[in-house]
Design an enzyme around this catalytic site. Structure first.
Site, PDB file in Angstrom:
ATOM      1  CG  ASN A   1      10.572  -2.676  -8.315  1.00  0.00           C
ATOM      2  OD1 ASN A   1      11.423  -3.548  -8.137  1.00  0.00           O
ATOM      3  ND2 ASN A   1       9.920  -2.104  -7.327  1.00  0.00           N
TER       4      ASN A   1
ATOM      5  NE  ARG B   1      13.518  -1.897  -4.839  1.00  0.00           N
ATOM      6  CZ  ARG B   1      12.965  -2.861  -4.124  1.00  0.00           C
ATOM      7  NH1 ARG B   1      12.140  -3.712  -4.689  1.00  0.00           N
ATOM      8  NH2 ARG B   1      13.251  -2.975  -2.865  1.00  0.00           N
TER       9      ARG B   1
ATOM     10  CG  HIS C   1      12.228  -0.535   2.801  1.00  0.00           C
ATOM     11  ND1 HIS C   1      12.020  -1.130   4.030  1.00  0.00           N
ATOM     12  CD2 HIS C   1      11.694  -1.363   1.886  1.00  0.00           C
ATOM     13  CE1 HIS C   1      11.396  -2.274   3.858  1.00  0.00           C
ATOM     14  NE2 HIS C   1      11.188  -2.450   2.573  1.00  0.00           N
TER      15      HIS C   1
ATOM     16  N   GLY D   1       5.709  -2.856   5.702  1.00  0.00           N
ATOM     17  CA  GLY D   1       5.065  -3.719   4.708  1.00  0.00           C
ATOM     18  C   GLY D   1       5.468  -5.144   5.043  1.00  0.00           C
TER      19      GLY D   1
ATOM     20  NE  ARG E   1      12.566 -10.012   4.357  1.00  0.00           N
ATOM     21  CZ  ARG E   1      12.524  -8.849   3.723  1.00  0.00           C
ATOM     22  NH1 ARG E   1      13.250  -7.833   4.154  1.00  0.00           N
ATOM     23  NH2 ARG E   1      11.761  -8.694   2.674  1.00  0.00           N
TER      24      ARG E   1
ATOM     25  CG  ASN F   1      -3.713   0.065   3.649  1.00  0.00           C
ATOM     26  OD1 ASN F   1      -4.382   0.959   3.157  1.00  0.00           O
ATOM     27  ND2 ASN F   1      -2.742  -0.543   3.008  1.00  0.00           N
TER      28      ASN F   1
ATOM     29  CD  GLU G   1       9.290   1.235  -2.407  1.00  0.00           C
ATOM     30  OE1 GLU G   1       8.243   0.569  -2.365  1.00  0.00           O
ATOM     31  OE2 GLU G   1      10.388   0.786  -2.044  1.00  0.00           O
TER      32      GLU G   1
HETATM   33  P1  ADP Z   1       5.578  -5.442   0.307  1.00  0.00           P
HETATM   34  O1  ADP Z   1       6.678  -5.286   1.299  1.00  0.00           O
HETATM   35  O2  ADP Z   1       5.428  -6.844  -0.199  1.00  0.00           O
HETATM   36  O3  ADP Z   1       5.531  -4.363  -0.781  1.00  0.00           O
HETATM   37  P2  ADP Z   1       3.162  -4.118   1.284  1.00  0.00           P
HETATM   38  O4  ADP Z   1       3.755  -2.775   1.525  1.00  0.00           O
HETATM   39  O5  ADP Z   1       2.179  -4.258   0.181  1.00  0.00           O
HETATM   40  O6  ADP Z   1       4.249  -5.252   1.189  1.00  0.00           O
HETATM   41  O7  ADP Z   1       2.458  -4.560   2.667  1.00  0.00           O
HETATM   42  C1  ADP Z   1       1.882  -5.807   2.815  1.00  0.00           C
HETATM   43  C2  ADP Z   1       1.327  -5.899   4.234  1.00  0.00           C
HETATM   44  O8  ADP Z   1       0.334  -4.863   4.421  1.00  0.00           O
HETATM   45  C3  ADP Z   1       0.649  -7.223   4.524  1.00  0.00           C
HETATM   46  O9  ADP Z   1       1.030  -7.699   5.799  1.00  0.00           O
HETATM   47  C4  ADP Z   1      -0.825  -6.835   4.524  1.00  0.00           C
HETATM   48  O10 ADP Z   1      -1.593  -7.676   5.357  1.00  0.00           O
HETATM   49  C5  ADP Z   1      -0.765  -5.450   5.089  1.00  0.00           C
HETATM   50  N1  ADP Z   1      -2.019  -4.730   4.833  1.00  0.00           N
HETATM   51  C6  ADP Z   1      -2.509  -4.282   3.669  1.00  0.00           C
HETATM   52  N2  ADP Z   1      -3.733  -3.716   3.861  1.00  0.00           N
HETATM   53  C7  ADP Z   1      -4.006  -3.809   5.188  1.00  0.00           C
HETATM   54  C8  ADP Z   1      -5.096  -3.423   6.023  1.00  0.00           C
HETATM   55  N3  ADP Z   1      -6.158  -2.806   5.530  1.00  0.00           N
HETATM   56  N4  ADP Z   1      -5.006  -3.692   7.339  1.00  0.00           N
HETATM   57  C9  ADP Z   1      -3.939  -4.320   7.845  1.00  0.00           C
HETATM   58  N5  ADP Z   1      -2.881  -4.699   7.124  1.00  0.00           N
HETATM   59  C10 ADP Z   1      -2.910  -4.464   5.808  1.00  0.00           C
END
Ligand code: ADP
Length: 347
Positions: free
Chosen positions: A7, A64, A153, A183, A214, A304, A330
């Site tokens: 990726n 990817r 996605h 995310g 964004r 999360n 993914e």
């Molecule tokens: P990407 O699109 O870069 O792959 P991710 O899927 O890793 O991103 O998501 C990143 C987001 O997830 C960030 O905004 C991060 O703060 C949030 N995040 C990760 N863990 C937690 C948590 N425990 N509580 C709240 N937000 C979280």
């Protein structure tokens, strides 16, 4: 069967090697900051060269690729012709597709005898009906410039939808879902009988939800105003919309975890706006689907943050909805696609 997945992002490279019998990850590498000042690697080529892997034991390498345009409605084995077709799509994803192509080229040079499979973020949404993917713009913009909604996605929405069907004990072909990939980048997908019928990202990954940096949906006349009245160049407007907006634009931070820790007004507003936009999309997709078997949360925030999930679910409309939280994968989805493509080649 052993499948490697690459990726290659604009400045990062993720590598995973799977044993597909056990679905176990045998090797995993993450190289970041490629090409940045003072970084260890100046190119994806050097980054991939540095990974110590025995390619002779691998059956295929899955890549990817962000944009498949209207050309690729399925994952494909890459040959010279396919690679040049993917290159024609660079203008649609200038930040992403060139890096993905570089990853394919390096892998080809390192492992010329192994099948390289391109798996596109857009293909899962190839099932959207025309009324979902067309913009109400002059038709020649679609005919001549392929300006339409594509959705992104796809590997994540596809993966979690199949996992959700398993959890529900239903076949994916008869399952209706709303999948929420939340995310840094975020999108919602309406899935009817296992197929994407609408999604919040459009021509690019800028449309839809309020994201880390964004803006998501805005009145397009704002773009004209920024150019005409504020004198911003195309590159400056691009930066505003993609890099300076979303949570970052509203409260100065793009990471939900850190925004949730704050108690000031702008942080509160940013979270409320994010939540409200998600609710609006769920409501719209409920209207399209009629029956929704589950709302599925995934992505860093979706997986999360109980706070964000609970806030979204405050809407009385969603009170009776079944809610699932599923960790997306993914890379495993891409590896699964490789197996499918290799097997269909044998049939
Ligand atoms: P990407 O699109 O870069 O792959 P991710 O899927 O890793 O991103 O998501 C990143 C987001 O997830 C960030 O905004 C991060 O703060 C949030 N995040 C990760 N863990 C937690 C948590 N425990 N509580 C709240 N937000 C979280």
């Amino acid at each position: 069967m052993r499948i490697a997945v690459i990726n290659a992002g604009s400045s990062s490279l993720k590598f995973k090697l799977f044993d597909m019998q056990t679905k176990k990850v045998l090797q995993e590498e993450l190289i970041e900051h490629i090409g940045e000042k003072g970084a260890k690697f100046s190119s994806h080529h050097d980054a991939l060269e540095s990974i110590d892997v025995d390619f002779s034991s691998i059956d295929a390498i899955g890549h990817r690729v962000v944009h498949g345009g209207e050309i690729f409605k399925e994952s494909v084995i890459v040959d010279t012709e396919i690679l040049s077709l993917i290159e024609t799509l660079n203008p649609l994803a200038p930040l992403h597709n060139p890096a993905n192509i570089e990853g394919i080229k390096v892998a080809q040079s390192k492992a010329p005898k192994i099948a390289q499979v391109a798996v596109f973020d857009t293909t899962f949404h190839a099932t959207m009906p025309k009324e979902a993917y067309m913009y109400a713009l002059p038709h020649e913009l679609y005919e001549e410039h392929k300006i339409r909604r594509y959705g992104f996605h796809g590997t994540s929405h596809s993966y979690v939808s199949k996992e959700a069907a398993k959890e529900l004990g239903q076949s994916i072909e008869s399952t209706n879902l709303i999948t929420l990939h939340l995310g840094n980048g975020a999108s919602v997908c309406a899935i009817e009988n296992g197929k994407s019928i609408d999604t919040s990202m459009g021509f690019t990954p800028l449309e839809g939800l309020v994201m880390g940096s964004r803006c998501g949906d805005i009145d397009p006349a704002i773009v004209l105003y920024m150019q005409r009245e504020m004198g911003l160049s195309v590159a400056e407007v691009d930066k505003v919309l993609n890099k300076k907006s979303g949570l970052l634009g509203i409260c100065g931070a793009n990471d939900v975890r850190s925004v949730l820790k704050r108690e000031d007004e702008s942080a509160d507003l940013a979270i409320k706006m994010l939540v409200r936009r998600v609710q609006k999309y769920i409501g719209a997709y409920m209207a399209l689907l009629g029956r929704v078997d589950a709302l599925v949360f995934t992505g860093g925030i979706g997986e999360n943050s109980e706070y964000i999930r609970e806030a979204v679910l405050q809407s009385p409309l969603f009170r009776d909805s079944k809610v699932l939280v599923i960790k997306t994968d993914e890379e495993l989805e891409i590896a699964g696609e490789c197996v499918r493509v290799l097997q269909s080649r044998k049939d």
